[in-house]
Design a protein around this motif. Sequence first.
Motif, PDB file in Angstrom:
ATOM      1  N   GLU A   1       0.981  -1.108   0.064  1.00 14.84           N
ATOM      2  CA  GLU A   1       0.133   0.107   0.097  1.00 14.84           C
ATOM      3  C   GLU A   1       0.839   1.281  -0.004  1.00 14.84           C
ATOM      4  N   ARG A   2       2.050   1.238  -0.169  1.00 15.72           N
ATOM      5  CA  ARG A   2       3.090   2.387  -0.159  1.00 15.72           C
ATOM      6  C   ARG A   2       4.161   2.227  -1.288  1.00 15.72           C
ATOM      7  N   ILE A   3       3.653   1.685  -2.484  1.00 19.05           N
ATOM      8  CA  ILE A   3       4.548   1.224  -3.563  1.00 19.05           C
ATOM      9  C   ILE A   3       5.516   2.419  -3.913  1.00 19.05           C
ATOM     10  N   GLY A   4       5.125   3.721  -3.638  1.00 20.17           N
ATOM     11  CA  GLY A   4       6.072   4.960  -3.901  1.00 20.17           C
ATOM     12  C   GLY A   4       7.375   4.906  -2.858  1.00 20.17           C
ATOM     13  N   ASP A   5       7.206   3.960  -1.954  1.00 23.21           N
ATOM     14  CA  ASP A   5       8.359   3.992  -0.970  1.00 23.21           C
ATOM     15  C   ASP A   5       9.347   2.917  -1.243  1.00 23.21           C
ATOM     16  N   ILE A   6       8.924   2.013  -2.177  1.00 26.56           N
ATOM     17  CA  ILE A   6      10.030   0.776  -2.468  1.00 26.56           C
ATOM     18  C   ILE A   6      11.144   1.198  -2.888  1.00 26.56           C
ATOM     19  N   THR A   7      11.388   2.159  -3.926  1.00 23.93           N
ATOM     20  CA  THR A   7      12.691   2.758  -4.390  1.00 23.93           C
ATOM     21  C   THR A   7      13.238   3.290  -3.317  1.00 23.93           C
ATOM     22  N   LEU A   8      12.908   4.188  -2.255  1.00 25.99           N
ATOM     23  CA  LEU A   8      13.582   4.626  -1.121  1.00 25.99           C
ATOM     24  C   LEU A   8      14.048   3.442  -0.334  1.00 25.99           C
ATOM     25  N   LEU A   9      13.351   2.694  -0.151  1.00 28.51           N
ATOM     26  CA  LEU A   9      13.758   1.183   0.962  1.00 28.51           C
ATOM     27  C   LEU A   9      14.697   0.622   0.349  1.00 28.51           C
ATOM     28  N   ALA A  10      14.729   0.412  -1.211  1.00 30.91           N
ATOM     29  CA  ALA A  10      15.494  -0.543  -1.835  1.00 30.91           C
ATOM     30  C   ALA A  10      16.979   0.303  -1.746  1.00 30.91           C
ATOM     31  N   ASP A  11      16.893   1.629  -2.087  1.00 33.92           N
ATOM     32  CA  ASP A  11      18.302   2.285  -2.024  1.00 33.92           C
ATOM     33  C   ASP A  11      18.965   2.417  -0.649  1.00 33.92           C
ATOM     34  N   HIS A  12      18.075   2.640   0.263  1.00 37.50           N
ATOM     35  CA  HIS A  12      18.422   2.696   1.739  1.00 37.50           C
ATOM     36  C   HIS A  12      19.356   1.164   2.210  1.00 37.50           C
ATOM     37  N   PHE A  13      18.766   0.155   1.777  1.00 42.32           N
ATOM     38  CA  PHE A  13      19.311  -1.035   2.076  1.00 42.32           C
ATOM     39  C   PHE A  13      20.512  -1.358   1.417  1.00 42.32           C
ATOM     40  N   LEU A  14      20.456  -0.983  -0.037  1.00 43.40           N
ATOM     41  CA  LEU A  14      21.659  -1.280  -0.712  1.00 43.40           C
ATOM     42  C   LEU A  14      23.010  -0.448  -0.250  1.00 43.40           C
ATOM     43  N   LYS A  15      22.493   0.611   0.245  1.00 40.92           N
ATOM     44  CA  LYS A  15      23.602   1.515   0.773  1.00 40.92           C
ATOM     45  C   LYS A  15      24.210   1.029   2.043  1.00 40.92           C
ATOM     46  N   LYS A  16      23.393   0.455   2.997  1.00 38.72           N
ATOM     47  CA  LYS A  16      23.612  -0.246   3.997  1.00 38.72           C
ATOM     48  C   LYS A  16      24.394  -1.501   3.921  1.00 38.72           C
ATOM     49  N   LEU A  17      24.018  -2.219   2.883  1.00 38.49           N
ATOM     50  CA  LEU A  17      24.608  -3.397   2.630  1.00 38.49           C
ATOM     51  C   LEU A  17      25.962  -3.387   1.674  1.00 38.49           C
ATOM     52  N   ASN A  18      26.032  -2.553   0.953  1.00 38.65           N
ATOM     53  CA  ASN A  18      27.230  -2.094   0.320  1.00 38.65           C
ATOM     54  C   ASN A  18      28.349  -2.093   1.314  1.00 38.65           C
ATOM     55  N   LEU A  19      28.073  -1.196   2.469  1.00 42.92           N
ATOM     56  CA  LEU A  19      29.066  -1.145   3.523  1.00 42.92           C
ATOM     57  C   LEU A  19      29.325  -2.383   4.223  1.00 42.92           C
ATOM     58  N   LYS A  20      28.064  -3.304   4.581  1.00 43.83           N
ATOM     59  CA  LYS A  20      28.438  -4.339   5.075  1.00 43.83           C
ATOM     60  C   LYS A  20      29.509  -5.569   4.530  1.00 43.83           C
ATOM     61  N   TYR A  21      29.137  -5.501   2.924  1.00 43.82           N
ATOM     62  CA  TYR A  21      29.777  -6.487   2.416  1.00 43.82           C
ATOM     63  C   TYR A  21      31.271  -5.906   1.558  1.00 43.82           C
ATOM     64  N   ARG A  22      31.496  -4.762   1.913  1.00 45.22           N
ATOM     65  CA  ARG A  22      32.498  -4.091   1.114  1.00 45.22           C
ATOM     66  C   ARG A  22      32.201  -4.054  -0.480  1.00 45.22           C
ATOM     67  N   LYS A  23      31.204  -3.566  -0.794  1.00 46.70           N
ATOM     68  CA  LYS A  23      30.623  -3.575  -2.362  1.00 46.70           C
ATOM     69  C   LYS A  23      30.446  -2.101  -2.840  1.00 46.70           C
ATOM     70  N   SER A  24      30.456  -1.961  -4.087  1.00 42.38           N
ATOM     71  CA  SER A  24      30.298  -0.425  -4.571  1.00 42.38           C
ATOM     72  C   SER A  24      29.188  -0.800  -5.724  1.00 42.38           C
ATOM     73  N   ILE A  25      28.322  -1.321  -5.340  1.00 45.62           N
ATOM     74  CA  ILE A  25      26.905  -1.381  -6.365  1.00 45.62           C
ATOM     75  C   ILE A  25      26.299  -0.122  -6.331  1.00 45.62           C
ATOM     76  N   GLU A  26      26.243   0.319  -7.874  1.00 43.30           N
ATOM     77  CA  GLU A  26      25.628   1.722  -8.117  1.00 43.30           C
ATOM     78  C   GLU A  26      24.122   1.906  -7.602  1.00 43.30           C
ATOM     79  N   GLY A  27      23.220   0.724  -7.923  1.00 43.49           N
ATOM     80  CA  GLY A  27      22.186   0.910  -7.856  1.00 43.49           C
ATOM     81  C   GLY A  27      21.053  -0.063  -8.383  1.00 43.49           C
ATOM     82  N   PHE A  28      19.847   0.228  -8.820  1.00 35.83           N
ATOM     83  CA  PHE A  28      19.180  -0.667  -9.545  1.00 35.83           C
ATOM     84  C   PHE A  28      18.952  -0.516 -11.065  1.00 35.83           C
ATOM     85  N   SER A  29      18.782  -1.318 -11.733  1.00 34.12           N
ATOM     86  CA  SER A  29      18.495  -1.043 -13.217  1.00 34.12           C
ATOM     87  C   SER A  29      16.865  -0.915 -13.181  1.00 34.12           C
TER      88      SER A  29
END
Length: 456
Positions: free
Chosen positions: A329-357
């Motif tokens: 019911e909050r589809i508009g927040d999915i991109t925000l959440l995905a980007d937030h977790f990506l940034k957090k997990l990049n640090l955790k796993y020492r990666k530099s993934i730029e984002g989602f296609s």
Amino acid sequence: MRKKDATILIADDDDDILFSARISLKKYFSEIITTNNPKKIGNYLTEKTIDVVLLDMNYRIGFEDGKEGLYWLKHVKEISPETTVILMTAFGSVNLAVNAIKKGATDFILKPWNTEKLYGIVNAGVELSRSKRKNTQLETVQKLNDKDFHNKTEHIIGKSEAMQSALNLAQKVAPTDANILILGENGTGKYVFAKEIHLQSERRNHPFIHVDLGSLNENLFESELFGYAKGAFTDAQKDTIGRFELAKGGTIFLDEIGNLPLHLQAKLLTVVQNRKVTRLGEGNERAIDVRIICATNADIHKMVDEQSFRQDLLFRINTIELNLPPLRERIGDITLLADHFLKKLNLKYRKSIEGFSNTALSALKKYHWPGNIREIEHIVERAVIITDNIQIEPEDLHFSTKKIDVSLTDNLNLEDTEKLLIEQALKKHQGNISRAAKDLGLTRAALYRRIEKHQL
């Protein structure tokens, strides 16, 4: 001189002494209680937090051996070990006072006293009492191994109208002491909201104690929440405070309250209503100063209608009711959440993934998210681990393949749907609880509770 916020109890059989001590101390401390009957000491200790007890050594005319004072000293220490006891004695009884210090008293003062000296001794006793309470609280919190107790809470992310509405309500009620009931599906962020409310409250510098009622064994309910006295049961080697007392001055978060059986709901209602707990194996009630936040993923109002949840308890815990929207019911927040977790997990796993296609983001938005925010974090984490691309692509995303067979139910209500999903997940993973829980976006403990709930 501003009065210190402290409570002093004075016990002496001489009303003149009580009057004199009260006059001497009332200009320094916020509350002075006096009693000429030592039998009332226990009641005062359990009704409120007493910082210092000024205790006479003798209570019967003609008896000057101090045995009564030693008896009541022991009584105070049994009920409230952190309370400082200061003995009042005549000059000829100094040896008795020294002996009492060996048995747990902190200091003594001779009658008649000098007001400044009396204040100095009592003030030092107040600071000692508070230091002991703080240390006891911190030690017990550490034993609970609540690893994120001192950490900043996870960010609350969302710009959707539904999420902003929930955030606005949380911000309004946080500064109050109102009881709050947080409702929402699994993985919608009930714990995160509860902790954020605590951090925005006046109780932020005191403990935040999380209790998962769904995973708490029924036989341990009273001892865990209310504490127990030494000898209350076989393994009770010492007096132990419960979670309510541990949360003193702070917030207790009762998660999964919808899973609480009726007979335990009655016990909880008494505590919520009276703000007092009785430790297992004791007869004394102890006053508690806590803010209560509860949460459940169940349709608790339907449970009240079905008489599986007490209406009077619901009235007590939902002064404010906070509903968290599911991710679908909050589809508009999915991109925000995905980007937030990506940034957090990049640090955790020492990666530099730029984002989602774009195609990966489209796939995220089309998915139905039965596990909500917990599930999106799990999916993004898996993608970060396995991808070799600079962007996450659709093939990196592992969505749950479970489908609901509509023909199996006519109404598709939440309970029926949950049961179907669990059955299909268990079948898919051939009864492997860990894999089924991951697929459903649940913890193992949460899945076990739902298996028991649906009698699967």
